[in-house]
Scaffold this motif. Sequence first.
Motif, PDB file in Angstrom:
ATOM      1  N   ALA A 402      -6.013  85.651  -3.145  1.00  0.00           N
ATOM      2  CA  ALA A 402      -5.124  84.551  -2.756  1.00  0.00           C
ATOM      3  C   ALA A 402      -5.155  84.326  -1.248  1.00  0.00           C
ATOM      4  N   ILE A 403      -5.222  85.422  -0.476  1.00  0.00           N
ATOM      5  CA  ILE A 403      -5.269  85.278   0.978  1.00  0.00           C
ATOM      6  C   ILE A 403      -6.613  84.710   1.414  1.00  0.00           C
ATOM      7  N   LEU A 404      -7.691  85.223   0.829  1.00  0.00           N
ATOM      8  CA  LEU A 404      -9.022  84.766   1.230  1.00  0.00           C
ATOM      9  C   LEU A 404      -9.230  83.291   0.933  1.00  0.00           C
ATOM     10  N   THR A 405      -8.558  82.787  -0.096  1.00  0.00           N
ATOM     11  CA  THR A 405      -8.707  81.377  -0.455  1.00  0.00           C
ATOM     12  C   THR A 405      -8.206  80.463   0.652  1.00  0.00           C
ATOM     13  N   GLU A 406      -7.197  80.916   1.396  1.00  0.00           N
ATOM     14  CA  GLU A 406      -6.577  80.056   2.406  1.00  0.00           C
ATOM     15  C   GLU A 406      -6.934  80.450   3.830  1.00  0.00           C
ATOM     16  N   ILE A 407      -7.174  81.734   4.087  1.00  0.00           N
ATOM     17  CA  ILE A 407      -7.518  82.181   5.435  1.00  0.00           C
ATOM     18  C   ILE A 407      -9.032  82.203   5.557  1.00  0.00           C
ATOM     19  N   THR A 408      -9.585  81.181   6.128  1.00  0.00           N
ATOM     20  CA  THR A 408     -11.046  81.025   6.196  1.00  0.00           C
ATOM     21  C   THR A 408     -11.560  81.480   7.545  1.00  0.00           C
ATOM     22  N   GLU A 409     -11.925  82.726   7.626  1.00  0.00           N
ATOM     23  CA  GLU A 409     -12.577  83.250   8.823  1.00  0.00           C
ATOM     24  C   GLU A 409     -13.676  84.201   8.374  1.00  0.00           C
ATOM     25  N   GLU A 410     -14.552  84.552   9.253  1.00  0.00           N
ATOM     26  CA  GLU A 410     -15.696  85.387   8.917  1.00  0.00           C
ATOM     27  C   GLU A 410     -15.212  86.706   8.299  1.00  0.00           C
ATOM     28  N   PRO A 411     -15.734  87.071   7.127  1.00  0.00           N
ATOM     29  CA  PRO A 411     -15.300  88.328   6.503  1.00  0.00           C
ATOM     30  C   PRO A 411     -15.759  89.529   7.313  1.00  0.00           C
ATOM     31  N   ASN A 412     -14.897  90.552   7.384  1.00  0.00           N
ATOM     32  CA  ASN A 412     -15.262  91.760   8.126  1.00  0.00           C
ATOM     33  C   ASN A 412     -16.168  92.645   7.272  1.00  0.00           C
ATOM     34  N   PRO A 413     -16.792  93.669   7.872  1.00  0.00           N
ATOM     35  CA  PRO A 413     -17.742  94.513   7.139  1.00  0.00           C
ATOM     36  C   PRO A 413     -17.146  95.162   5.888  1.00  0.00           C
ATOM     37  N   MET A 654     -15.688  80.721  -3.425  1.00  0.00           N
ATOM     38  CA  MET A 654     -16.074  79.432  -2.833  1.00  0.00           C
ATOM     39  C   MET A 654     -16.124  79.540  -1.310  1.00  0.00           C
ATOM     40  N   PHE A 655     -15.140  80.210  -0.731  1.00  0.00           N
ATOM     41  CA  PHE A 655     -15.112  80.401   0.710  1.00  0.00           C
ATOM     42  C   PHE A 655     -16.208  81.362   1.154  1.00  0.00           C
ATOM     43  N   LEU A 656     -16.387  82.451   0.418  1.00  0.00           N
ATOM     44  CA  LEU A 656     -17.382  83.457   0.808  1.00  0.00           C
ATOM     45  C   LEU A 656     -18.802  82.931   0.678  1.00  0.00           C
ATOM     46  N   ALA A 657     -19.019  81.981  -0.247  1.00  0.00           N
ATOM     47  CA  ALA A 657     -20.366  81.442  -0.436  1.00  0.00           C
ATOM     48  C   ALA A 657     -20.849  80.669   0.782  1.00  0.00           C
ATOM     49  N   ASP A 658     -19.915  80.248   1.653  1.00  0.00           N
ATOM     50  CA  ASP A 658     -20.314  79.547   2.875  1.00  0.00           C
ATOM     51  C   ASP A 658     -20.782  80.499   3.967  1.00  0.00           C
ATOM     52  N   CYS A 659     -20.502  81.792   3.766  1.00  0.00           N
ATOM     53  CA  CYS A 659     -20.920  82.797   4.738  1.00  0.00           C
ATOM     54  C   CYS A 659     -22.271  83.357   4.292  1.00  0.00           C
ATOM     55  N   GLU A 660     -23.248  83.290   5.170  1.00  0.00           N
ATOM     56  CA  GLU A 660     -24.607  83.699   4.808  1.00  0.00           C
ATOM     57  C   GLU A 660     -24.665  85.163   4.394  1.00  0.00           C
ATOM     58  N   ASP A 661     -23.988  86.031   5.141  1.00  0.00           N
ATOM     59  CA  ASP A 661     -24.004  87.463   4.815  1.00  0.00           C
ATOM     60  C   ASP A 661     -23.328  87.725   3.474  1.00  0.00           C
ATOM     61  N   ALA A 662     -22.188  87.080   3.257  1.00  0.00           N
ATOM     62  CA  ALA A 662     -21.471  87.281   1.999  1.00  0.00           C
ATOM     63  C   ALA A 662     -22.274  86.751   0.822  1.00  0.00           C
ATOM     64  N   LEU A 663     -22.903  85.594   0.996  1.00  0.00           N
ATOM     65  CA  LEU A 663     -23.714  85.026  -0.078  1.00  0.00           C
ATOM     66  C   LEU A 663     -24.881  85.948  -0.417  1.00  0.00           C
ATOM     67  N   SER A 664     -25.471  86.559   0.588  1.00  0.00           N
ATOM     68  CA  SER A 664     -26.574  87.475   0.346  1.00  0.00           C
ATOM     69  C   SER A 664     -26.125  88.687  -0.463  1.00  0.00           C
ATOM     70  N   VAL A 665     -24.950  89.218  -0.118  1.00  0.00           N
ATOM     71  CA  VAL A 665     -24.413  90.365  -0.869  1.00  0.00           C
ATOM     72  C   VAL A 665     -24.097  89.970  -2.304  1.00  0.00           C
ATOM     73  N   MET A 666     -23.549  88.778  -2.499  1.00  0.00           N
ATOM     74  CA  MET A 666     -23.216  88.317  -3.847  1.00  0.00           C
ATOM     75  C   MET A 666     -24.477  88.158  -4.699  1.00  0.00           C
TER      76      MET A 666
END
Length: 927
Positions: A402-413, A654-666
């Motif tokens: 729920a937090i990640l859906t609204e707080i859109t910033e680069e995910p930490n390691p 949906m938010f994480l898919a915009d991050c290249e690193d997160a998309l690669s991990v997914m």
Amino acid sequence: MYAAHAKKHKEETSKSQLQECLEFVNRARSDNDRFAALIEITHCIWAGEFTDADKEIALKAIDHRLLTQIINTTHVSSEQSIDLYKSIALSVFAALSIEPIVLHFPGLKDFMCLVNDILQPDSRYSNRTKPNSEAMFISMRSDCENIVFNISQLHGGTQVLVDAGTVHLLLDYFLSNQQGTHILSTLAVLMKHNGDAVFLESAEKLNDAISIAVEKLGQISSLPEKLEYAKILTSILLGFSLIEVTTKTDWVVPLASTMQKLMLLKLHPDDEETVLQLMQALVGSVGPDILDPEVTGSFHLLKAVVARVSVEIYMQLDGIQPHNASERHSKLDGAYKLLGGAVQSAAGLGEEAEADPVIAVYRKLVDTRDIIVEFLYSVADQELALPQNHSVVLISVRALAAILTEITEEPNPNLLKLLPFFNLLCQPVEYADDVILEVKNATQAALENIKMMGMNSILESDEQQEEEETDEVQEGASSSSHEEKAETEGAQAGSHKSLGNFKDLSLHPKNTNYSISSKGSKKRPGSKSSTQIIETPSSALLNGDACDLLSKESVSSGAQLDGLPLGKNYGQNVPQPPKDICLSKESIEEFRVFQEAVQAARSKPAPFSARKVSFSSRSRKSVVKSISSVCPEPTPPWVPGPDDILGFLLPAYMFLADCEDALSVMVESDSFQVVVNFLQRSLSNLLEGKVSMHPEIMTTNALSLVQHVHTASPQIAANLHCFLDLFEILMLSVPNLVNLPAPPPQMCLKVVETSLTAYKLQVMTSKKTTTLTRIKHSQARFFKAVVEYLKTAYEVRSHRKRPPSLIIAKDLRRIWSLLEESWVSCINGLSELVMTVEELQDVLVKSPFLAEFLTFLRNSEAPSLEDFPEEASLIVETLLPVLENGAAASDHICELILYNKGLEIAKKFNLRNLAKQLVRFTKKTAS
């Protein structure tokens, strides 16, 4: 050692008191003697002087018919009044109403009718001209309040109040008096157990009652009373489901203002928990809009909620271990839900909001996110030996999503490292056949053992019961003074199980000034010392099957106590016509003493041991007894399944898919394979007519994620084999899906939109020969179904005296705001594909789709595109690119357009691109 001595003394005192009461019952011959015995037993039960086993016997010894006779008496002496008799019966019944057996009193209906009469605003008992009558009425009213509250606490008690028609009287009574918490507490219990369905016809009165309670909460200075009202309001708010509550409801904003002050106070941990529960109930019933600064007038409430929830989550997650995790589930679940409301409210803040408060809230939410991430990482990394599918872990994933859906910033390691863990939680566990067989065999063996143990215990209990029954028969044959044996003794065995269902009544010590035996009466002959053991052949309370005997007024009788019968009145509920009863002055005086003792005990402050002893104490009982059972009880934790976890995570993905690193991990952890697997199951269930346990929005979110990856990262989407498989499934299932009897529009449009997006990628990629060639024969069927389905979104309505109108279909008008974006995207997809896909071009030529649209444009009297109404303008602007691109790509479409006066339409609406393509085709065919 002291506890053991106190317990032994309690048992000895109870035995002695019980023997004395039962002897008194058996010696009673007159109405006054019977009444004195009733008062004595009632006070001993109410004051908690009996052990549970002895209380059970005493409850059976009560003369139930005597209460009914008192309440129905019609002729009394000139010195007394009938109302006095009714007051006496009410006081005794109020003292006994804490016991479940009252729900099976033969005279319960008479008592409830009397309670209703007294609680009515225009009650005939309200005689305010005589001081004595006024005092009696106040006493009767107080007893009625206690009766309805006590009955509401019993299992099935709320239904008794509903059936008796007491519920709506309670609202009127509370609104007319506007004081006291017993009636309001009863309403809270009704909302808790029955929901707001019982108040649908009196919703306005219920809101008025809540407004009064909210006003009291804000005005009262005593903290214990404030907390009492807070607990009542919590139970009431949790019961809302059918009655709509919004920020415009009268009591909502005042309650939010009061909560703003309470959330900022430094309270005892238990009191802070009470305030937090009320805040959770308020947000749960009204919605996160109540935290909006525009509603409350400032950022204080939102900031206070975020800060308090953050602390609560930290405290619950700090030091969590396998042995205490389940205990913390309920508090964490409530805190997480309140956090979700705060996140939604913060996400809805506009650009005009003050920057400093927004930044403060945002930072606190980020800190809370990091706390949850750290906890989940410790579980995923096995640093914390907590099962990965523990309910606390799963609800923490829900809160983080729920937090990640609204707080859109680069995910930490740490968050990136959690993605494979999330994907693991979303996958259903499948066991090998040998494991399933082993578990099945073990289960069957366990069941056989349980059956054998159950049979043995039944045989042993049957043998013991037969021996007891034989002893009773022999004892009954040798004594001529015994009463007639009960019709049914089978209820005795079953009712032993109900012993633990009764509450411990030792809450108020018995007033030493009250005792029938101490009021100058002589010691009754034959009484035994407190150290002697009382033998009771039947000590089972009337419960279970015996309840049926009570309802039929055929309770068993004849039980004995050391050779003495329990009395003529004990258990002989034989149907008899009510008779008048006349009580002496001495009996009335005994009742007065009993009444004063009860009232004194009720008004006595809580014992010191029940008060707060330290700031860190979390084991104390409630200060106010009347509200102890109104507080929300912990419910068994709901354990989300793998698909539920996926449903929580899809918006965050949906938010994480915009991050290249997160998309690669997914991609590496096969997250998208899990999404595709869910879509396959969801579409399969829909096509097969099976009921899905998951909401339509979850399937829509999964499709949106797939479409987003196709659009934002086409290279990755083209290389995912699971997406290729899904594309084929969508192409083959769309024709069947849109032709269902009642296809869900939002899901169907998203399926079509995703299919067209994936088709465009297939057309562009060099691997198109593999997938598109394999389904080549299905493409025409697919596009035909898509065109026909998209056309159902609007209709051309003809009129006799005015030009036709283009409007949204009637069935979709109500939800068009949810469908508009997908529908427009689908038409845009067709307009792009029509330039290269021959199958789509053929479908458009053969379908009436373009011909009907051209007919509407030709017959329309609008001089330009800007002059169409809003709905028609949207449809026209969306469909025109299909005409223009189709004309540019296909001669057959050009021919179709020309046949339907396309040149005239192009000139009429200044469609230069369309006119250019039509002129080109005309010259081409002429040459």
